[in-house]
Design a protein around this motif. Structure first.
Motif, PDB file in Angstrom:
ATOM      1  N   SER A 167       0.828  -1.199   0.000  1.00 16.77           N
ATOM      2  CA  SER A 167       0.000   0.000   0.000  1.00 16.77           C
ATOM      3  C   SER A 167       0.863   1.250   0.000  1.00 16.77           C
ATOM      4  N   ASP A 168       0.523   2.201  -0.872  1.00 17.59           N
ATOM      5  CA  ASP A 168       1.237   3.474  -0.885  1.00 17.59           C
ATOM      6  C   ASP A 168       1.106   4.208   0.444  1.00 17.59           C
ATOM      7  N   GLU A 169       0.077   3.896   1.187  1.00 14.32           N
ATOM      8  CA  GLU A 169      -0.160   4.606   2.442  1.00 14.32           C
ATOM      9  C   GLU A 169       1.007   4.483   3.413  1.00 14.32           C
ATOM     10  N   HIS A 170       1.655   3.290   3.436  1.00 16.24           N
ATOM     11  CA  HIS A 170       2.778   3.104   4.353  1.00 16.24           C
ATOM     12  C   HIS A 170       4.061   2.707   3.621  1.00 16.24           C
ATOM     13  N   GLN A 197       8.967   9.289  -2.861  1.00 17.64           N
ATOM     14  CA  GLN A 197       7.537   9.215  -2.591  1.00 17.64           C
ATOM     15  C   GLN A 197       7.346   8.761  -1.157  1.00 17.64           C
ATOM     16  N   GLY A 234       4.311   7.973   1.295  1.00 17.01           N
ATOM     17  CA  GLY A 234       2.866   7.819   1.240  1.00 17.01           C
ATOM     18  C   GLY A 234       2.374   8.184  -0.151  1.00 17.01           C
ATOM     19  N   TYR A 235       1.463   9.147  -0.209  1.00 22.88           N
ATOM     20  CA  TYR A 235       0.915   9.565  -1.504  1.00 22.88           C
ATOM     21  C   TYR A 235       1.577  10.840  -2.033  1.00 22.88           C
ATOM     22  N   ALA A 236       2.561  11.347  -1.301  1.00 25.36           N
ATOM     23  CA  ALA A 236       3.195  12.608  -1.690  1.00 25.36           C
ATOM     24  C   ALA A 236       4.489  12.357  -2.452  1.00 25.36           C
ATOM     25  N   GLN A 237       4.725  13.191  -3.460  1.00 21.96           N
ATOM     26  CA  GLN A 237       5.944  13.114  -4.269  1.00 21.96           C
ATOM     27  C   GLN A 237       6.824  14.332  -4.008  1.00 21.96           C
TER      28      GLN A 237
END
Length: 615
Positions: free
Chosen positions: A341-344, A354, A356-359
């Protein structure tokens, strides 16, 4: 002296030597011959001389992988450079710094649009080939476009392309017109330092760091080694703080190591991080053997659905994944079946981070990861890491590949072969596998602690491994440890680049060449066309290859073996004389047609599903 001058070809040679290059790959052609004179007369550079330009590009690729730095490829204009482009494309795809120098017609002949040999007989004859390479190069030095009365610009353009090639770990392109070879340029540029993208701490230095669990003097270590990461800007510091907060909350953190961690020399830094913090680490197929696979914190090779169940379960159950240098290609991710999961997840790249969801596109793995060492160490002291089973524990339970002492039958089958050769490898071997049965066969097998493993998983060009073995073996010769080079290649793949074995003989190299003779393109059969004619090949007599390619006066001793049973291979691998790398050896392994490693069978099914739209 600041105002001294030098011939431009000599300038190039000096710059190449400054990067540590000792071998130059390629094929002579009339537009590059004068430049090759400068290479041949230099005491430190060796002209390898390949059988064709494609093989030369593969060899440069293998040299760059093993050396961990620049490789140089020289071809002639048009026919030569086009022949090399498939290999150059592979170096772009898998992030390797290969400098492609193309000897070209003189600037005068190009301005006059003379109808020369190796041209296309079109108005764009002199730009068409560089246009083709534009998509495969991070930077281009088109010296034919520089006015002849400004020769110092030659050196400036060359240096810029060389810097970009080193910094981005991607191919660079230099078009070298014949009249530029002897042009006189200022030597001042030779005093300007070149970037060192792989300037990470050595393993020996990291072993001397304060024991895990105590704050490490990572900045002092870098200073002692002469490596100075750029001072972090506010964005990089912000990113490190974000990552640290995510990590501090996690109960089941893991590190996942992928290909670009090696490309930018981050392996030693990652090792220190996982040891200092007690974090479990895993690798992808393209990240295999970047870290010690016998380390108690190593959990195995993760590729989504194409992973061993215990490995997949642990990675996908984690609540913090530090994904270092990821390249999520189909074969590297189990046909995109990675479930993280991108969340963690935190993904570190050379061009972005990256969290979480931030780049954060202005950050770089070489800046972020060293800062994370101290930050995560400090956060670790406030939490109790959860320790999973080591790979060795899983082996004891029979949950990963291990040596089969008394296998059923005596055919050399994949289920038996790869654990067996895995136990034969020496501690610091360089292991090269062709994309096919061999690269998939070794995935679950733990390699020796200091071995390196190389496979062209993303680009997957058939025949790459033979040329790459030449480059790898030459790089190994430069190493004081004189590491062995071991190749595993299928009988079909071998046919594309077999002539480069002759170059190995001529250069006095001593690799072990294991040829998997299963009568055709087995990986293709597993994906589609089990009985199709297009997956068949001409049957070579492999026992005649070395005598034929070595000629009447070989530069090195050679020997060939044909092995048909497990007992025969077991005896050969235990033979003391066989284990002395004093000659080039070809070992033909006769294997059943249709047999394949479990990882390849599963990947073939995943690929077939993807090719059919997921049905």
């Amino acid at each position: 002296m600041p105002d001294s001058t030098i011939e431009f070809a000599s300038y190039i040679v000096e710059r190449l030597k400054q990067t540590g290059v000792k071998q130059v790959f390629g094929v002579p052609g009339d537009y590059n011959l004068e430049f090759l004179d400068y290479i041949e007369k230099d005491a430190q550079l060796a002209w390898v001389g390949n059988a064709n330009e494609l093989n030369a590009a593969y060899a440069a690729d293998g040299y760059a992988r093993v050396k961990g730095g620049l490789a140089v490829l020289v071809t002639t204009f048009g026919v030569g450079e086009l022949s090399a482009l498939c290999g150059v494309a592979g170096s772009l795809s898998e992030r390797l710094p290969v400098l492609h120098i193309v000897g070209a017609p003189s600037t005068r002949m190009q301005r006059e649009r003379a109808l020369l040999h190796h041209t296309l007989n079109t108005p764009s004859s002199f730009s068409a080939f560089s246009d083709m390479s534009k998509q495969l190069s991070c930077s281009m030095a088109l010296l034919n476009q520089i006015a002849p009365d400004t020769p110092n610009a030659y050196a400036e353009a060359f240096d810029e392309t060389l810097r970009q090639c080193l910094t981005q770990c991607r191919p660079g392109y230099v078009e070298l017109p014949m009249d530029a070879v002897r042009a006189v340029v200022s030597s001042r540029g030779l005093q300007l330092p070149l970037p060192e993208p792989h300037a990470a701490p050595s393993l020996d230095a990291l072993r001397q760091i304060t024991p895990p669990g105590t704050p490490s003097p990572i900045n002092k270590l870098y200073k002692d080694l002469g490596y100075f990461p750029p001072k972090p800007d506010s964005v990089t510091e912000h990113v490190v703080a974000l990552i640290t907060r995510l990590y501090a909350k996690a109960q089941r953190p893991v590190v996942l190591v992928d290909a670009c961690a090696a490309r930018f020399g981050m392996g030693p830094v990652i090792r220190h991080l996982v040891e200092a913090c007690g974090i479990r680490f895993f690798t992808t197929p393209m990240g295999k053997a970047i870290l010690d696979e016998h380390h108690p914190l190593y959990g195995g090779c993760y590729a989504g659905r194409n992973s061993l169940a215990p490995v997949r379960d642990e990675v996908e159950a984690s609540d913090f994944v530090l994904y270092v240098g990821s390249l999520k290609s189909d074969f590297n991710s189990g046909s995109f079946s990675v479930h993280i999961s991108d969340e963690h997840a935190v993904k570190l790249h050379s061009y972005t981070t990256q969290v979480g969801y931030a780049q954060f596109p202005t950050t770089d793995i070489r800046h972020v990861l060293p800062l994370l060492v101290g930050a995560l160490e400090a956060a670790t002291s406030a939490r109790t890491p959860t320790r999973g089973e080591s790979l060795q524990e899983k082996m004891k339970q029979g949950r990963v590949a291990t040596l089969v002492d008394q296998p059923d039958g005596d055919d050399i089958v994949h289920k038996w072969l790869w654990p067996r050769v895995g136990s034969w490898f020496a501690d610091n071997d360089i292991i090269i596998t062709e994309t096919g049965t061999s690269s998939f066969g070794l995935l679950p097998v733990p390699l020796p602690s200091h071995a390196s493993y190389h496979a062209q998983v993303l680009w997957g060009s058939i025949g790459w491994s033979v040329g790459a073995t030449l480059g790898a073996a030459l790089a190994a010769e430069e190493d004081a440890d004189k590491r062995r080079t071991v190749l595993f290649v299928g009988d079909g793949s071998l046919q594309l680049t077999v002539q480069e074995i002759g170059t190995m003989v001529r250069r006095g190299l001593h690799p072990y060449l294991f040829v998997l003779n299963n009568d055709g393109y087995e990986i293709e059969r597993q994906i589609h066309g089990q009985t199709a004619e297009y997956n068949n090949i001409q049957r070579y007599d492999h026992q005649l290859l070395l005598p034929f390619l070595a000629g009447r006066s070989p530069a090195t001793p050679f020997e060939s073996h044909v092995v048909r049973t497990q007992a025969e291979l077991h005896a050969l691998l235990l033979d003391d004389k066989f284990n002395v790398p004093d000659r080039i050896r070809l070992i033909e392994l006769v294997m059943p047609k249709g047999d394949a490693p479990e990882a390849l069978l599963l990947q073939a099914r995943l690929t077939a599903e993807a090719n059919n739209g997921g049905h």
